[in-house]
Write a protein that holds these residues in place. Sequence first.
Motif, PDB file in Angstrom:
ATOM      1  N   THR A 271       0.838  -1.209   0.000  1.00  0.00           N
ATOM      2  CA  THR A 271       0.000   0.000   0.000  1.00  0.00           C
ATOM      3  C   THR A 271       0.870   1.255   0.000  1.00  0.00           C
ATOM      4  OG1 THR A 271      -1.735  -1.172   1.213  1.00  0.00           O
ATOM      5  CG2 THR A 271      -1.821   1.235   1.229  1.00  0.00           C
ATOM      6  N   LYS A 272       1.943   1.219   0.773  1.00  0.00           N
ATOM      7  CA  LYS A 272       2.829   2.384   0.868  1.00  0.00           C
ATOM      8  C   LYS A 272       3.504   2.668  -0.474  1.00  0.00           C
ATOM      9  CE  LYS A 272       6.777   2.156   3.062  1.00  0.00           C
ATOM     10  NZ  LYS A 272       7.835   2.064   4.113  1.00  0.00           N
ATOM     11  N   LYS A 273       3.868   1.604  -1.186  1.00  0.00           N
ATOM     12  CA  LYS A 273       4.550   1.778  -2.461  1.00  0.00           C
ATOM     13  C   LYS A 273       3.599   2.160  -3.592  1.00  0.00           C
ATOM     14  CE  LYS A 273       6.609  -2.253  -2.586  1.00  0.00           C
ATOM     15  NZ  LYS A 273       7.460  -3.382  -3.004  1.00  0.00           N
ATOM     16  N   ALA A 274       2.310   1.811  -3.420  1.00  0.00           N
ATOM     17  CA  ALA A 274       1.345   2.063  -4.496  1.00  0.00           C
ATOM     18  C   ALA A 274       1.140   3.562  -4.701  1.00  0.00           C
ATOM     19  CB  ALA A 274       0.017   1.389  -4.157  1.00  0.00           C
ATOM     20  N   ASN A 275       0.883   3.922  -5.913  1.00  0.00           N
ATOM     21  CA  ASN A 275       0.575   5.319  -6.199  1.00  0.00           C
ATOM     22  C   ASN A 275      -0.767   5.675  -5.572  1.00  0.00           C
ATOM     23  OD1 ASN A 275       2.872   5.729  -7.790  1.00  0.00           O
ATOM     24  ND2 ASN A 275       1.855   4.824  -9.585  1.00  0.00           N
ATOM     25  N   VAL A 276      -0.793   6.755  -4.808  1.00  0.00           N
ATOM     26  CA  VAL A 276      -2.024   7.174  -4.154  1.00  0.00           C
ATOM     27  C   VAL A 276      -2.937   7.827  -5.188  1.00  0.00           C
ATOM     28  CG1 VAL A 276      -3.018   8.656  -2.380  1.00  0.00           C
ATOM     29  CG2 VAL A 276      -0.818   7.517  -1.980  1.00  0.00           C
ATOM     30  N   VAL A 277      -4.139   7.289  -5.314  1.00  0.00           N
ATOM     31  CA  VAL A 277      -5.108   7.837  -6.264  1.00  0.00           C
ATOM     32  C   VAL A 277      -5.978   8.841  -5.527  1.00  0.00           C
ATOM     33  CG1 VAL A 277      -6.943   7.294  -7.896  1.00  0.00           C
ATOM     34  CG2 VAL A 277      -5.104   5.638  -7.488  1.00  0.00           C
TER      35      VAL A 277
END
Length: 630
Positions: free
Chosen positions: A566-572
């Motif tokens: 989650t931390k690495k994912a791009n925040v939408v």
Amino acid sequence: MQQALDILKKYWQHNTFRTPQEAVINTVLSGKDAFALMPTGGGKSVCFQVPALMQPGICVVISPLIALMRDQVQNLEKKGIKAISLAGSLSVDELSNLLDNCLHGNYKFVYLSPERLQAEWVAVRIKQLPVSLVAVDEAHCVSQWGHDFRPAYLKIADFKKMLPDVPFLALTASATQKVQQDIITHLGLKDPAVFKKSFYRENIAYMVFETEDKLYRIRQILTKHPEPSIIYVRNRRACHDMASQLTAMGYTATYYHGGLKEYEKEANMQLWLKDRAQIMVATNAFGMGIDKPNVKTVIHIQLPENIESYYQEAGRAGRNGKKAYAVLLVNKSDVQNARNQFINVLPDKDFLKKVYNKINAYLKIAYGEGTGKTYAFDFNEFCTRYGFNPVKTYNTLLFLDRQGVLTLTREFYQKVKMQFIISGREVLRYISLNPSDEPALLVLMRSYPGLFDMETAVNTVMIAKKAGIAEGALLGLLQKLQKKEIISLQLSGTDSSLIFNEVREDVHTLSRVSKYLLRQNENKVNHLEAVIRYAFDESHCKSRIILEYFDEQTDTDCGICSYCITKKANVVPADVVANAILSTLRTAPLGSRQLQEQLGFTSKDTLFALQLLLENEKISITPNNEYIII
């Protein structure tokens, strides 16, 4: 070490030892005490079985788990190695005969419980054997701060003094730093060599998903990862239900729990081990001695009781070194459910006193008597007579068992087992023709909906009470139905037995053990709180939470757990998700799950955007749980 490698290859078909097996073996062969902390899958049994086979004499194995003792004895015998277990309800004569067999029967391994050593004459007889090594399995049970404290382990230090020249090897799969020190101190280990294998499993991704629809999320996981899986559930009924649901969805699934007959356990186990069933649905009775390398996912659908148990069960994934997943599915109601299951049913001192006094009254044990005697004990009838909560009462008896006050057989709810062998429609037809049998049959079907699917243990005291008939009349009805081939029926003489290990001394007995009760309850609360933190902490790496629980410090996140992903994912941004939802809903009304699948956003992002749109009155929800534009 060539001899050790030859033995390993001959009996276990492995060419090399795992770390730190070889070092542990060398230590005990040199005559030194050792302590080995080896997380699940580390091969603890090899550490004492190989050196025992390398030298003359007998290896004594102390373990609290009867099922594990039986499993290891059977596995050794299959290898042509003579082993014997002193577990179970044995008379003094039977036990004495078994010990004679140990002396004269060329046995290499003798398995027994720590409670068995509390009888001084047993310890003396074992001292007379040619003991080459003593292995203390589940050694964390010696610590009052551990998750499974058993006071009988404290007596092992006295047994060690009787064998001053014999090396002792203490083994455990899970222990905090405090528990590790307790093990060394309370077992009386002399300057032991300490071996610790890291709790870090670099190939396991610890994933926690919050979801209201757990079955849907399970389906997503199993479809994405069609390799062998384990799903841990809370009880036996859930095993059958989950396996049936998965089978109906097109998966191959089987199940395993403590209520199955041995041949059923073995048959279901082989289906899974030989990859004829992708999924094993199981209670925590499953897992001892299981080493299937290619398990891809281990899924828990309820909160476990403690981190130790969760780590061991999750660790059955990825033993081939390939990436695997340990998944915990949670929702907010799970916290209260877990507290109800694990905490609210713990006995306090007053309840302990009530149960102990009523047991003595029920079994007619006079003050100062009872020691060494075995009593038939009807658990269901006992709880009904005194109005006791069965789960809380069982926990009380389990506590008294672990304190060594008494020994109980765990055969509860097995006095009567039955199953309908005709359809529900035919049962209703029978009722219409035999109206006098209707009250009891309707109560049975309402109380045990699984009676048409599986053989089920029935509490006849409860059923008779609800139906307003005598228990004897109910048993007579069941026997009649058996003769008419309406049900299959098994009747056993009683549902359990109690062995009193000491004389009845109410005040002395209870004051001695009550201090342990308070500590046990405090520990259980702390252990569950640690699980809740693991499940709902959204600001730390899941792997690091587990490592820090076991006092293993690291500054590096694992990079593959649900938090790290989650931390690495791009925040939408929420407005981007909301606009995408509005655009999609202009075509047709859709549910949240359909929106998530079509748009590819995470469940969390999708639900947050939907909530914003609802609050701003951009959309509304229909009675069919579909969203529409206002």
